[in-house]
Write an enzyme that holds these catalytic residues in place. Structure first.
Site, PDB file in Angstrom:
ATOM      1  N   THR A 350     -38.353  28.665  94.132  1.00 18.39           N
ATOM      2  CA  THR A 350     -38.265  28.716  95.587  1.00 18.39           C
ATOM      3  C   THR A 350     -38.658  27.354  96.134  1.00 18.39           C
ATOM      4  O   THR A 350     -39.356  26.604  95.455  1.00 18.39           O
ATOM      5  CB  THR A 350     -39.235  29.796  96.137  1.00 18.39           C
ATOM      6  OG1 THR A 350     -38.873  31.071  95.610  1.00 18.39           O
ATOM      7  CG2 THR A 350     -39.234  29.869  97.643  1.00 18.39           C
ATOM      8  N   GLY A 433     -42.213  33.526  93.408  1.00 19.14           N
ATOM      9  CA  GLY A 433     -41.797  34.914  93.236  1.00 19.14           C
ATOM     10  C   GLY A 433     -42.931  35.888  93.499  1.00 19.14           C
ATOM     11  O   GLY A 433     -43.594  35.854  94.543  1.00 19.14           O
TER      12      GLY A 433
END
Length: 528
Positions: A350, A433
């Protein structure tokens, strides 16, 4: 203040504006945008677009985003949910009838319709000073002319070579003779450059209608996916009401469900009843309490969080003092709990972006394609990597996160915002995550309970509980590992670092900004 005889770096300090991202080129693009007259929202979208090119394993325009925003540094937090939805034909029974016991981790059935481009265009139109064309210009340049692959990007890229090799279009774009590029190599994505140019010229419609949408839907359909052009055209994000809690005089804000941000707030509520500041920051006593609070909060996450447009999530009850008291009472400071179910948590790739501008507009911005290179499905003509957020759905009857037409999955990426006394204090985020709620809490308690400066708080070693074991980074002291084992925890050394993070801290009294960026990634903070 850090010990200057040890490796590390100082936080970055400035007065006018600050940006912090996980990639130097993205941070530089954000600062350039700020210095050319753009505001914090312009800078955040610009940085996210650059990262969609230079961190292709972590994010992209085939993914989703969430945003928390404090206009002019005031305490009212604007929240935008830019996460995508399941196709209109995605009935749980369809998968069960075909023998699926769970949603696949990769491939077409892991793909939800991307929400990022819709969110970028909407947020710039509502809160930016410049348009999508200006925001995408640096990303187009890097995709077309090339960019140097950085070290952490190369590390993650190499781990995904087998996934990329399974898709001929992914392999063509992201592998050379079957191998991932190495740190220092030059990489270009000309097809993605052209796709970004289409969006730059046409805005949202350039992605969700016309040749880009046709390329993506055609590819998904050829692989057996249920997506349609109508699913893409109907995509729209939503302004939502953030959820929050108070922790030792600070108000902490998160995205509401379908986002997992609630998990961090439950953890903070539980930990507020312990005197953490009296403990050793990297000691077994502190980390044990954090681990146990996390195990309880993640159980709530898995039991209750889903898309509130489809299911009821008891947010007020989960954030209540009485619920925190019940959870806290289950924690034995000297012994690990044995009655909780196994936590099936996974890391992911991310990018998180924190920006504050001269007017003190504060943006907490997160963008992702979930696992490294998402679903592994790439548009043949567009070069767009599609996310695998659909893999988070369940097929279990009655579960709040059961897949349904147009439903959003339980989502891991979570921007954070801290306010106090009517003002924004800190846009922050920690990637990784399932680790993210744990990371948010570890960062905040490092700063609030232990008085660490922003960079120290990010640098500090981390642990994470998953699959019935504590995975400790190598920086955790040996005596702490022993103390956790004595409390009944199974402890191992983490194969990879836990997450990454950025933040910008606003000091209203001094008129200064302090930025920090996690050494677990390639990025940096810059201000002026």
């Amino acid at each position: 203040m850090r010990d200057f005889q040890f490796p590390g770096r100082s936080p970055v300090r400035a007065t006018q504006a600050m940006a912090a991202t996980s990639h130097p080129l993205a941070t530089l693009a954000a600062v350039d945008m700020l210095r050319s007259g753009g505001n914090a929202m312009d800078a955040a979208v610009c940085a996210a677009a650059v990262q969609a090119v230079v961190e292709p394993q972590s994010t992209g325009i085939g993914g989703d985003c969430f945003v928390l925003y404090c206009p002019n540094g005031q305490s009212e937090v604007v929240a935008f949910n830019g996460s995508g939805r399941a196709p209109a034909a995605a009935q749980a029974e369809w998968y069960l009838d075909r023998g699926y016991e769970e949603l696949p981790g990769f491939g077409p059935h892991a793909v939800t319709v991307p929400g990022a481009i819709d969110a970028w265009c909407r947020l710039l139109g509502d809160h930016g000073r410049k348009g999508i064309d200006a925001a995408l210009a640096p990303a187009i340049r890097y995709a077309e002319q090339g960019y140097v692959v950085h070290d952490r990007v190369a590390f993650d890229w190499a781990d995904s070579a087998a996934l990329l090799a399974d898709d001929e279009h992914a392999a063509r774009i992201f592998l050379s003779d079957g191998k991932a590029p190495k740190a220092g190599d030059l990489h270009r994505q000309p097809q993605l450059a052209e796709t970004l140019r289409i969006v730059s010229n046409r805005g949202r419609g350039g992605f969700y209608e016309g040749e880009v949408a046709d390329d993506l839907v055609s590819r998904l359909s050829a692989l057996g996916g249920l997506h349609t052009l109508e699913d893409f055209a109907a995509t729209t994000g939503d302004y939502v009401k953030p959820v929050g809690t108070s922790y030792r005089g600070y108000d902490v804000h998160q995205m509401p469900p379908n986002n997992q941000g609630l998990t961090a707030l439950i953890m903070l509520n539980v930990l507020s009843g312990f005197s953490l500041g009296s403990l050793e920051p990297n000691g077994a006593e502190r980390l044990h309490l954090e681990i146990e609070a996390g195990r309880l909060a993640y159980q709530d996450r898995d039991d209750f969080i889903g898309d509130q447009n489809h299911v009821h999530v008891p947010v007020e009850e989960l954030l209540s003092r009485s619920h925190a008291d019940r959870l806290r009472a289950a924690i034995d400071p000297e012994r690990a709990m044995t009655h909780l179910p196994r936590l099936e948590l996974q890391p992911s790739d991310t990018v998180y972006i924190s920006v504050v501008d001269r007017d003190r507009n504060a943006v907490s911005f997160i963008n992702s394609t979930f696992h490294s290179f998402g679903s592994g499905v790439v548009g043949p003509r567009t070069g767009v990597v599609l996310q695998n957020r659909g893999s988070s759905f369940r097929l279990t009857a009655g579960h709040p996160n059961r897949i349904a037409p147009g439903k959003r999955p339980m989502h891991t990426i979570m921007p954070g915002m801290v306010t106090a006394k009517g003002r924004a204090v800190m846009p922050f985020g920690v990637m990784g995550g399932g680790y993210q709620p744990f990371g948010h809490v570890h960062l905040l308690t490092n700063m609030i309970d232990f008085g660490m400066d922003p960079q120290e708080a990010l640098d500090a070693p981390r642990v994470f509980y998953k699959q019935d074991a504590v995975e400790a980074e190598r920086g955790i002291p040996a005596r702490t590992l022993g103390g956790l084992r004595e409390r009944g925890h199974h402890v191992s050394i983490a194969a990879e670092p836990h997450g990454g993070g950025q933040l910008v801290l606003i000091d209203w009294d001094k008129g200064t900004l302090t930025g920090a960026s996690d050494p677990r990634k390639d990025g940096c903070a810059l201000g002026y």
